[in-house]
Design an enzyme around this catalytic site. Structure first.
Site, PDB file in Angstrom:
ATOM      1  N   ARG A  72       0.864  -1.181   0.000  1.00 44.25           N
ATOM      2  CA  ARG A  72       0.000   0.000   0.000  1.00 44.25           C
ATOM      3  C   ARG A  72       0.899   1.229   0.000  1.00 44.25           C
ATOM      4  O   ARG A  72       1.937   1.255   0.668  1.00 44.25           O
ATOM      5  CB  ARG A  72      -0.899   0.002   1.240  1.00 44.25           C
ATOM      6  CG  ARG A  72      -1.847   1.192   1.282  1.00 44.25           C
ATOM      7  CD  ARG A  72      -2.674   1.207   2.550  1.00 44.25           C
ATOM      8  NE  ARG A  72      -3.523   2.400   2.587  1.00 44.25           N
ATOM      9  CZ  ARG A  72      -4.237   2.777   3.634  1.00 44.25           C
ATOM     10  NH1 ARG A  72      -4.206   2.064   4.753  1.00 44.25           N
ATOM     11  NH2 ARG A  72      -4.975   3.869   3.577  1.00 44.25           N
ATOM     12  N   HIS A  73       0.526   2.238  -0.772  1.00 41.99           N
ATOM     13  CA  HIS A  73       1.325   3.463  -0.839  1.00 41.99           C
ATOM     14  C   HIS A  73       1.629   4.003   0.552  1.00 41.99           C
ATOM     15  O   HIS A  73       0.895   3.761   1.517  1.00 41.99           O
ATOM     16  CB  HIS A  73       0.596   4.531  -1.660  1.00 41.99           C
ATOM     17  CG  HIS A  73      -0.713   4.950  -1.061  1.00 41.99           C
ATOM     18  ND1 HIS A  73      -0.809   5.848  -0.017  1.00 41.99           N
ATOM     19  CD2 HIS A  73      -1.986   4.590  -1.346  1.00 41.99           C
ATOM     20  CE1 HIS A  73      -2.071   6.015   0.312  1.00 41.99           C
ATOM     21  NE2 HIS A  73      -2.815   5.260  -0.475  1.00 41.99           N
ATOM     22  N   SER A  82      -0.223   9.475   2.603  1.00 36.40           N
ATOM     23  CA  SER A  82      -0.415  10.633   1.729  1.00 36.40           C
ATOM     24  C   SER A  82      -0.728  11.869   2.568  1.00 36.40           C
ATOM     25  O   SER A  82      -0.988  11.774   3.774  1.00 36.40           O
ATOM     26  CB  SER A  82      -1.560  10.381   0.746  1.00 36.40           C
ATOM     27  OG  SER A  82      -2.816  10.437   1.423  1.00 36.40           O
ATOM     28  N   GLU A  83      -0.717  13.023   1.914  1.00 31.61           N
ATOM     29  CA  GLU A  83      -1.061  14.262   2.617  1.00 31.61           C
ATOM     30  C   GLU A  83      -2.473  14.196   3.193  1.00 31.61           C
ATOM     31  O   GLU A  83      -2.731  14.709   4.282  1.00 31.61           O
ATOM     32  CB  GLU A  83      -0.932  15.460   1.668  1.00 31.61           C
ATOM     33  CG  GLU A  83       0.504  15.813   1.308  1.00 31.61           C
ATOM     34  CD  GLU A  83       1.278  16.410   2.473  1.00 31.61           C
ATOM     35  OE1 GLU A  83       0.657  16.764   3.494  1.00 31.61           O
ATOM     36  OE2 GLU A  83       2.515  16.533   2.366  1.00 31.61           O
ATOM     37  N   TRP A  84      -3.375  13.542   2.475  1.00 32.27           N
ATOM     38  CA  TRP A  84      -4.752  13.442   2.970  1.00 32.27           C
ATOM     39  C   TRP A  84      -4.916  12.344   4.008  1.00 32.27           C
ATOM     40  O   TRP A  84      -5.794  12.438   4.858  1.00 32.27           O
ATOM     41  CB  TRP A  84      -5.728  13.261   1.803  1.00 32.27           C
ATOM     42  CG  TRP A  84      -6.054  14.555   1.114  1.00 32.27           C
ATOM     43  CD1 TRP A  84      -5.325  15.721   1.163  1.00 32.27           C
ATOM     44  CD2 TRP A  84      -7.188  14.827   0.294  1.00 32.27           C
ATOM     45  NE1 TRP A  84      -5.929  16.688   0.414  1.00 32.27           N
ATOM     46  CE2 TRP A  84      -7.083  16.173  -0.139  1.00 32.27           C
ATOM     47  CE3 TRP A  84      -8.271  14.068  -0.136  1.00 32.27           C
ATOM     48  CZ2 TRP A  84      -8.027  16.765  -0.972  1.00 32.27           C
ATOM     49  CZ3 TRP A  84      -9.213  14.660  -0.968  1.00 32.27           C
ATOM     50  CH2 TRP A  84      -9.093  15.993  -1.376  1.00 32.27           C
ATOM     51  N   THR A 119     -10.014  10.122   0.612  1.00 24.39           N
ATOM     52  CA  THR A 119      -9.224  10.445  -0.571  1.00 24.39           C
ATOM     53  C   THR A 119      -9.801   9.841  -1.845  1.00 24.39           C
ATOM     54  O   THR A 119     -10.067  10.540  -2.811  1.00 24.39           O
ATOM     55  CB  THR A 119      -7.769   9.976  -0.385  1.00 24.39           C
ATOM     56  OG1 THR A 119      -7.261  10.475   0.851  1.00 24.39           O
ATOM     57  CG2 THR A 119      -6.898  10.484  -1.518  1.00 24.39           C
ATOM     58  N   GLY A 120      -9.967   8.518  -1.865  1.00 23.26           N
ATOM     59  CA  GLY A 120     -10.511   7.872  -3.052  1.00 23.26           C
ATOM     60  C   GLY A 120      -9.667   8.117  -4.284  1.00 23.26           C
ATOM     61  O   GLY A 120      -8.464   7.901  -4.276  1.00 23.26           O
ATOM     62  N   GLU A 141      -7.608   3.297  -5.914  1.00 21.60           N
ATOM     63  CA  GLU A 141      -8.345   3.203  -4.657  1.00 21.60           C
ATOM     64  C   GLU A 141      -9.844   3.126  -4.954  1.00 21.60           C
ATOM     65  O   GLU A 141     -10.307   3.497  -6.035  1.00 21.60           O
ATOM     66  CB  GLU A 141      -8.030   4.438  -3.794  1.00 21.60           C
ATOM     67  CG  GLU A 141      -8.769   4.535  -2.478  1.00 21.60           C
ATOM     68  CD  GLU A 141      -8.517   3.371  -1.549  1.00 21.60           C
ATOM     69  OE1 GLU A 141      -9.056   2.272  -1.834  1.00 21.60           O
ATOM     70  OE2 GLU A 141      -7.816   3.541  -0.536  1.00 21.60           O
ATOM     71  N   ARG A 142     -10.579   2.595  -4.008  1.00 25.23           N
ATOM     72  CA  ARG A 142     -12.041   2.650  -4.108  1.00 25.23           C
ATOM     73  C   ARG A 142     -12.484   4.112  -4.209  1.00 25.23           C
ATOM     74  O   ARG A 142     -11.934   4.982  -3.525  1.00 25.23           O
ATOM     75  CB  ARG A 142     -12.632   2.004  -2.856  1.00 25.23           C
ATOM     76  CG  ARG A 142     -14.122   2.195  -2.681  1.00 25.23           C
ATOM     77  CD  ARG A 142     -14.537   1.693  -1.306  1.00 25.23           C
ATOM     78  NE  ARG A 142     -15.867   2.184  -0.962  1.00 25.23           N
ATOM     79  CZ  ARG A 142     -16.384   2.120   0.247  1.00 25.23           C
ATOM     80  NH1 ARG A 142     -15.678   1.598   1.242  1.00 25.23           N
ATOM     81  NH2 ARG A 142     -17.599   2.573   0.475  1.00 25.23           N
TER      82      ARG A 142
END
EC number: 5.4.2.11
Length: 248
Positions: free
Chosen positions: A8-9, A12-14, A21-22, A87-88
């Protein structure tokens, strides 16, 4: 026996800001960059190398993969990118704070939106700038295939055929494969590999930036799977994922 590595990445900033995020294309945080570097160093330490890589069309997964391959000295290998590993899609929740959304709608409702198998959040209108039809990276994809919202069942429906048609083929040819993707697209794969029930997948927490190794038999049935790294750190990372979407 075959080995497949899923990652998994990095954060993230979010993720850092606890936002849904999606399909929103946000960058890695400084912590996320460090997680990707650590994943690459860990894979190198354990003697991993790869022949081909797969990722989504979103920067946070691409950047994580690029950092890992750089640490391995393998930036030259072929990388296949597809929206099917995105991502979903979180629909109208994208950009909203998870804790604030839990306060407004209730933790139970947010948990259902985040983790249930077949209940999608509110959808985006096609006029909304957040809708994927507005994003040029998806201009070659038939409009009818682009989601305005998704549940995990929808994500599984696009991820698993790609596994079967594209990724599995490379594994069966004996290639060493790494997939850098997202929490829910990887949950779709894990559900498929481990034949998880809808209830069990609700409890599945995949941490950011920690390599997950699957050992597969000749028919690509899982023999075992495990995360690389310190067990206490892995547990803490899973707990962090599980706590998202709760009232603070």
């Amino acid at each position: 026996m075959y080995k497949l590595v899923l990652v998994r990445h990095g954060e993230s900033e979010w993720n850092k800001e606890n936002l849904f995020t999606g399909w929103t294309d946000v960058k890695l945080s400084d912590k996320g960059i460090d997680e990707a570097v650590e994943a690459g160093l860990l894979l190198k330490q354990e003697g991993y190398s790869f022949d081909i890589a797969f990722s989504s069309l979103l920067s946070r997964a691409n950047d994580t993969l690029n950092i890992i391959l750089r640490e391995l000295g393998q930036s030259y290998i072929s990388v296949k990118k597809t929206w099917r590993l995105n991502e979903r899609h979180y629909g109208a929740l994208q950009g909203l704070n998870k804790s604030e959304t839990a306060a407004k709608y209730g933790e139970d409702k947010v948990l259902i939106w985040r983790r249930s198998y077949d209940v999608p959040p509110m959808s985006l209108d096609e006029s909304d700038d957040r809708h994927p039809i507005k994003d040029p990276r998806y201009k070659h994809i038939p409009k009818r295939e682009l989601p305005s919202t998704e549940c995990l069942k929808d994500t599984v429906a696009r991820v698993i055929p790609y596994w079967t048609d594209e990724i599995a083929k490379e594994v069966l040819e004996g290639k060493k494969v790494i997939v850098a993707a997202h929490g829910n697209s990887l949950r779709a794969l894990v559900k498929y590999f481990d034949n998880l029930s809808e209830e069990d997948v609700l409890k599945l927490n995949i941490p950011t930036g920690i390599p997950l190794v699957y050992e597969l038999d000749k028919d690509l049935n899982p023999i075992k799977h495990y995360y690389l790294g310190d067990e206490s750190k892995i547990k803490k990372a899973m707990e962090s994922v599980a706590s998202q979407g709760k009232l603070k």
